[in-house]
Design an enzyme around this catalytic site. Sequence first.
Site, PDB file in Angstrom:
ATOM      1  N   HIS A   1      10.212 -17.618  -2.626  1.00 24.04           N
ATOM      2  CA  HIS A   1      10.517 -17.535  -4.179  1.00 24.04           C
ATOM      3  C   HIS A   1      10.531 -18.767  -4.922  1.00 24.04           C
ATOM      4  O   HIS A   1      11.405 -19.054  -5.677  1.00 24.04           O
ATOM      5  CB  HIS A   1      11.673 -16.734  -4.129  1.00 24.04           C
ATOM      6  CG  HIS A   1      11.681 -15.416  -3.985  1.00 24.04           C
ATOM      7  ND1 HIS A   1      12.864 -14.764  -3.228  1.00 24.04           N
ATOM      8  CD2 HIS A   1      10.846 -14.477  -4.241  1.00 24.04           C
ATOM      9  CE1 HIS A   1      12.590 -13.427  -2.870  1.00 24.04           C
ATOM     10  NE2 HIS A   1      11.371 -13.207  -3.812  1.00 24.04           N
TER      11      HIS A   1
ATOM     12  N   ARG B   1      -1.017 -17.610  -6.917  1.00 17.40           N
ATOM     13  CA  ARG B   1       0.273 -17.698  -5.935  1.00 17.40           C
ATOM     14  C   ARG B   1       0.118 -17.466  -4.607  1.00 17.40           C
ATOM     15  O   ARG B   1      -0.545 -16.319  -4.134  1.00 17.40           O
ATOM     16  CB  ARG B   1       1.356 -16.601  -6.465  1.00 17.40           C
ATOM     17  CG  ARG B   1       2.539 -16.610  -5.714  1.00 17.40           C
ATOM     18  CD  ARG B   1       3.355 -15.332  -5.994  1.00 17.40           C
ATOM     19  NE  ARG B   1       4.460 -15.300  -5.524  1.00 17.40           N
ATOM     20  CZ  ARG B   1       5.558 -14.476  -5.769  1.00 17.40           C
ATOM     21  NH1 ARG B   1       5.489 -13.649  -6.489  1.00 17.40           N
ATOM     22  NH2 ARG B   1       6.703 -14.667  -5.073  1.00 17.40           N
TER      23      ARG B   1
ATOM     24  N   ARG C   1      13.190  -4.319   2.668  1.00 19.79           N
ATOM     25  CA  ARG C   1      13.385  -5.226   3.845  1.00 19.79           C
ATOM     26  C   ARG C   1      14.929  -5.343   4.210  1.00 19.79           C
ATOM     27  O   ARG C   1      16.060  -5.372   3.532  1.00 19.79           O
ATOM     28  CB  ARG C   1      12.791  -6.672   3.475  1.00 19.79           C
ATOM     29  CG  ARG C   1      11.028  -6.545   3.128  1.00 19.79           C
ATOM     30  CD  ARG C   1      10.826  -7.963   2.874  1.00 19.79           C
ATOM     31  NE  ARG C   1       9.937  -7.884   1.489  1.00 19.79           N
ATOM     32  CZ  ARG C   1       9.847  -8.822   0.921  1.00 19.79           C
ATOM     33  NH1 ARG C   1      10.293 -10.220   1.126  1.00 19.79           N
ATOM     34  NH2 ARG C   1       8.996  -8.809  -0.448  1.00 19.79           N
TER      35      ARG C   1
ATOM     36  N   GLU D   1       7.552 -16.641 -12.946  1.00 13.42           N
ATOM     37  CA  GLU D   1       6.700 -17.275 -12.037  1.00 13.42           C
ATOM     38  C   GLU D   1       5.300 -17.821 -12.521  1.00 13.42           C
ATOM     39  O   GLU D   1       4.815 -18.780 -12.191  1.00 13.42           O
ATOM     40  CB  GLU D   1       6.602 -16.439 -10.636  1.00 13.42           C
ATOM     41  CG  GLU D   1       8.112 -16.332 -10.183  1.00 13.42           C
ATOM     42  CD  GLU D   1       7.917 -15.022  -9.221  1.00 13.42           C
ATOM     43  OE1 GLU D   1       7.964 -14.016  -9.524  1.00 13.42           O
ATOM     44  OE2 GLU D   1       8.400 -15.131  -7.903  1.00 13.42           O
TER      45      GLU D   1
ATOM     46  N   ASN E   1      -1.590 -13.176  -8.696  1.00 12.02           N
ATOM     47  CA  ASN E   1      -0.544 -12.823  -7.873  1.00 12.02           C
ATOM     48  C   ASN E   1      -0.952 -11.636  -7.142  1.00 12.02           C
ATOM     49  O   ASN E   1      -0.770 -10.839  -7.512  1.00 12.02           O
ATOM     50  CB  ASN E   1       0.833 -12.976  -8.499  1.00 12.02           C
ATOM     51  CG  ASN E   1       1.904 -12.651  -7.498  1.00 12.02           C
ATOM     52  OD1 ASN E   1       1.640 -12.649  -6.274  1.00 12.02           O
ATOM     53  ND2 ASN E   1       3.011 -12.481  -8.035  1.00 12.02           N
TER      54      ASN E   1
END
Length: 392
Positions: free
Chosen positions: A181, A93, A241, A379, A9
């Site tokens: 996500h 990913r 963010r 994940e 990732n």
Amino acid sequence: MRAHALTLNAGSSSVKFGLFAIGAAEPEPRAAGVVEQIGGAPQMRARFAGESDEVRRVLPQDAGRDHRAALDTVLALLGERLGDGHIAVVGHRIVHGGPDHAEPVVLTPAIIAALARLVPFAPLHQPHNLAGVEAATTAFPGAPQIACFDTAFHRRHAFVHDAFGLPRAFYDKGLRRYGFHGLSYDFIQSALARDEPALNAGRMVVAHLGNGASMCGMVGGESVSSTMGFSPLDGLPMGTRCGQIDPGVLLYLMTEEGMDAAALADLLYNRSGLLGLSGISNDMRRLEASDAPEAAEAIAYFTTRIRREVAALVADLGGIDGLVFTGGIGENSAHVRAMVCEGLGWTRIILDEEANRRGDRTISREDSPVRVLVLPTDEEIVIARAAARFAP
Ligand code: ADP
């Protein structure tokens, strides 16, 4: 020789990796780690199954300061530890699959070229993901490289949850609400399907609250709508963010403050959210520990926006049967969970305050018509499961 899947990732300044033994029905985690501060003073941390001590390495000063150097350090460590094992497949990913890619795919030159054309859709993420692919292809020329897309879980949204109110031509060019996500939602959904089939069959809101944060509304295990849109900026405020913002603000910043695209990207991705509002930190632990009113206001803004977005998702789903908290904040902050649930009494959520404080798996009371769960996400295992299917 035991076959393994390596998961990667690759972010802007870090590469997370996982090592899994494959061959059984479920990949078996053997190691996990991260190389951080790529581009600065890179360091690696890794943990191997069954070992309590973390392995730490500082990359040598003369090493290249890029993803290739980070991967070389990971490979050197794995080479020492794999014994007679080998890397049979590498799973990546990939943040953006665009309109055309949902299922995991082998990264052929044609697919890599197609994903490179999506860089303008995710300029801060996609190039790093592809740099990881290039580095891993060089390192493991014989192993299939598999792409797992963060947008995949949401690709079957109805038009009304996929479009913006812009002229149709922009939709056709790919300006859509993709949602992100997806690997985390995939993990939570498969855990619900296994352990809570009745909830999985119903209307679920899953809140992935980490440094990045979004929520997904699901019916029968399928994503119906998501708070994130075209980019990972939309929806909830995050560590740094902004979350949902009036586009008029951006026009004002361009015309009156003279900001160009690079300045806006830096403001919206790196200097906003919890960090911008508090002026203290993007880290929820630090904000919870602070006495400053700005820290409390930042947390209140975060939880207020979560409640608003839960309401929007409940409208999309036509009701709610369960709410799941996951991600670093969702899994660990009883304070945030309580603030969110306290304002959601109208959905018939009844929080068990003691269970919430303890961080139990179920934190709603037994008589609560809506179940509230805390489930750790993973994940990496989603990538490993997908990659294992492609192992030769
Ligand atoms: P990422 O999106 O980078 O994967 P994580 O899912 O690891 O991020 O979440 C990071 C966030 O989780 C940080 O804001 C961190 O402060 C928060 N967090 C981790 N542990 C706790 C805790 N015990 N209490 C409150 N917040 C926590």
